[in-house]
Write a protein that holds these residues in place. Structure first.
Motif, PDB file in Angstrom:
ATOM      1  N   ASN A 117      20.488  66.127  84.870  1.00 22.48           N
ATOM      2  CA  ASN A 117      19.010  66.532  84.720  1.00 22.48           C
ATOM      3  C   ASN A 117      18.814  66.425  83.352  1.00 22.48           C
ATOM      4  N   ARG A 118      18.695  65.508  82.762  1.00 20.91           N
ATOM      5  CA  ARG A 118      18.269  64.962  81.344  1.00 20.91           C
ATOM      6  C   ARG A 118      18.112  63.596  81.044  1.00 20.91           C
ATOM      7  N   LEU A 119      17.473  63.305  79.913  1.00 17.83           N
ATOM      8  CA  LEU A 119      17.029  61.769  79.818  1.00 17.83           C
ATOM      9  C   LEU A 119      18.156  61.113  79.748  1.00 17.83           C
ATOM     10  N   LEU A 120      18.302  59.932  80.093  1.00 17.78           N
ATOM     11  CA  LEU A 120      19.418  59.003  80.185  1.00 17.78           C
ATOM     12  C   LEU A 120      19.457  57.870  79.221  1.00 17.78           C
ATOM     13  N   THR A 121      20.670  57.488  78.681  1.00 24.69           N
ATOM     14  CA  THR A 121      20.615  56.453  77.726  1.00 24.69           C
ATOM     15  C   THR A 121      20.569  55.096  78.634  1.00 24.69           C
ATOM     16  N   THR A 122      20.407  53.818  78.083  1.00 23.70           N
ATOM     17  CA  THR A 122      20.426  52.782  78.697  1.00 23.70           C
ATOM     18  C   THR A 122      21.756  52.279  79.352  1.00 23.70           C
ATOM     19  N   PHE A 123      22.784  52.673  78.756  1.00 20.24           N
ATOM     20  CA  PHE A 123      24.294  52.503  79.089  1.00 20.24           C
ATOM     21  C   PHE A 123      24.397  53.346  80.259  1.00 20.24           C
ATOM     22  N   GLU A 124      23.797  54.580  80.329  1.00 22.33           N
ATOM     23  CA  GLU A 124      23.931  55.460  81.520  1.00 22.33           C
ATOM     24  C   GLU A 124      23.189  55.002  82.664  1.00 22.33           C
ATOM     25  N   VAL A 125      22.037  54.541  82.662  1.00 20.03           N
ATOM     26  CA  VAL A 125      21.246  53.898  83.629  1.00 20.03           C
ATOM     27  C   VAL A 125      22.111  52.734  84.127  1.00 20.03           C
ATOM     28  N   LEU A 162       8.808  47.440  84.392  1.00 21.83           N
ATOM     29  CA  LEU A 162       9.623  47.931  85.757  1.00 21.83           C
ATOM     30  C   LEU A 162       9.904  49.129  85.748  1.00 21.83           C
ATOM     31  N   LEU A 163      10.362  49.690  84.692  1.00 23.61           N
ATOM     32  CA  LEU A 163      11.295  51.060  84.479  1.00 23.61           C
ATOM     33  C   LEU A 163      10.500  51.601  83.223  1.00 23.61           C
ATOM     34  N   THR A 164      10.085  52.925  83.590  1.00 24.90           N
ATOM     35  CA  THR A 164       9.318  53.587  82.617  1.00 24.90           C
ATOM     36  C   THR A 164      10.517  54.248  81.681  1.00 24.90           C
ATOM     37  N   SER A 165      10.329  54.109  80.155  1.00 21.20           N
ATOM     38  CA  SER A 165      11.363  54.832  79.267  1.00 21.20           C
ATOM     39  C   SER A 165      10.272  55.477  78.502  1.00 21.20           C
ATOM     40  N   THR A 166      11.008  56.442  77.484  1.00 22.31           N
ATOM     41  CA  THR A 166      10.557  57.233  76.534  1.00 22.31           C
ATOM     42  C   THR A 166      11.343  56.842  75.127  1.00 22.31           C
ATOM     43  N   ARG A 167      10.327  56.701  74.185  1.00 23.60           N
ATOM     44  CA  ARG A 167      10.783  56.266  72.935  1.00 23.60           C
ATOM     45  C   ARG A 167      11.778  57.613  72.304  1.00 23.60           C
ATOM     46  N   PHE A 168      12.914  57.464  71.746  1.00 19.39           N
ATOM     47  CA  PHE A 168      13.698  58.182  71.429  1.00 19.39           C
ATOM     48  C   PHE A 168      14.001  57.994  69.917  1.00 19.39           C
ATOM     49  N   GLY A 169      13.550  58.526  69.009  1.00 20.77           N
ATOM     50  CA  GLY A 169      13.896  57.774  67.482  1.00 20.77           C
ATOM     51  C   GLY A 169      13.151  56.720  67.227  1.00 20.77           C
ATOM     52  N   VAL A 170      13.602  55.947  66.245  1.00 17.07           N
ATOM     53  CA  VAL A 170      13.089  54.748  65.952  1.00 17.07           C
ATOM     54  C   VAL A 170      13.277  53.568  66.900  1.00 17.07           C
ATOM     55  N   ARG A 171      14.549  53.407  67.508  1.00  9.22           N
ATOM     56  CA  ARG A 171      14.677  52.238  68.087  1.00  9.22           C
ATOM     57  C   ARG A 171      15.302  52.615  69.515  1.00  9.22           C
ATOM     58  N   GLY A 172      15.661  53.836  69.802  1.00  6.67           N
ATOM     59  CA  GLY A 172      16.294  54.389  70.998  1.00  6.67           C
ATOM     60  C   GLY A 172      15.157  54.458  72.059  1.00  6.67           C
ATOM     61  N   ARG A 173      15.571  54.367  73.333  1.00  8.44           N
ATOM     62  CA  ARG A 173      14.840  54.784  74.574  1.00  8.44           C
ATOM     63  C   ARG A 173      15.659  55.319  75.270  1.00  8.44           C
ATOM     64  N   ARG A 174      15.087  56.398  76.243  1.00  9.38           N
ATOM     65  CA  ARG A 174      15.653  57.325  77.146  1.00  9.38           C
ATOM     66  C   ARG A 174      14.875  56.883  78.416  1.00  9.38           C
ATOM     67  N   PHE A 175      15.667  57.440  79.546  1.00  5.94           N
ATOM     68  CA  PHE A 175      15.118  57.271  80.911  1.00  5.94           C
ATOM     69  C   PHE A 175      14.908  58.629  81.752  1.00  5.94           C
ATOM     70  N   HIS A 176      14.207  58.737  82.464  1.00  3.60           N
ATOM     71  CA  HIS A 176      13.919  59.983  83.023  1.00  3.60           C
ATOM     72  C   HIS A 176      14.844  59.814  84.510  1.00  3.60           C
ATOM     73  N   PRO A 177      15.582  60.521  84.883  1.00  6.39           N
ATOM     74  CA  PRO A 177      16.289  60.407  86.240  1.00  6.39           C
ATOM     75  C   PRO A 177      15.342  59.823  87.565  1.00  6.39           C
ATOM     76  N   ARG A 178      14.210  60.486  87.468  1.00  3.00           N
ATOM     77  CA  ARG A 178      13.193  60.280  88.430  1.00  3.00           C
ATOM     78  C   ARG A 178      12.755  58.918  88.526  1.00  3.00           C
ATOM     79  N   ASP A 179      12.681  58.347  87.411  1.00  7.06           N
ATOM     80  CA  ASP A 179      12.036  57.016  86.964  1.00  7.06           C
ATOM     81  C   ASP A 179      13.091  55.885  87.513  1.00  7.06           C
TER      82      ASP A 179
END
Length: 91
Positions: free
Chosen positions: A32-40, A59-76
């Motif tokens: 129950n937290r935002l996931l990294t690309t590797f974790e997804v 196709l997959l919703t992401s959230t910007r995390f810092g300058v270049r990072g992205r995180r994904f919500h488990p629901r998405d």
């Protein structure tokens, strides 16, 4: 040089913790937290680049995390899987 090796070992320890957390989760049960690309990618069973292409194509919703990072919500992530994410079958 020493600075880089310390940073690498810290990153490796963080990756191991992440893999253990995902390994202990039941199938279909994401943390129950935002996931990294590797974790997804590890959860879905595809390559990290496949995940990147999915969010670049919308196709997959992401959230910007810092300058270049992205995180994904488990629901998405689960929604993306239901809609036909390219997964590997585990035998």
């Amino acid at each position: 040089m020493k600075r880089h090796s310390t940073m690498e070992s810290t990153a490796a320890r963080n990756d191991n913790v992440t893999r253990e957390q995902l390994g202990t989760a039941a199938p279909g049960d994401l943390p129950n937290r935002l996931l990294t690309t590797f974790e997804v990618a590890e959860f879905v069973g595809c390559h990290e680049e496949t995940v990147r292409r999915a969010y670049l194509r919308g196709l997959l919703t992401s959230t910007r995390f810092g300058v270049r990072g992205r995180r994904f919500h488990p629901r998405d992530v689960l929604d993306w899987i239901q809609r036909g994410a390219p997964t590997r079958s585990v035998a």
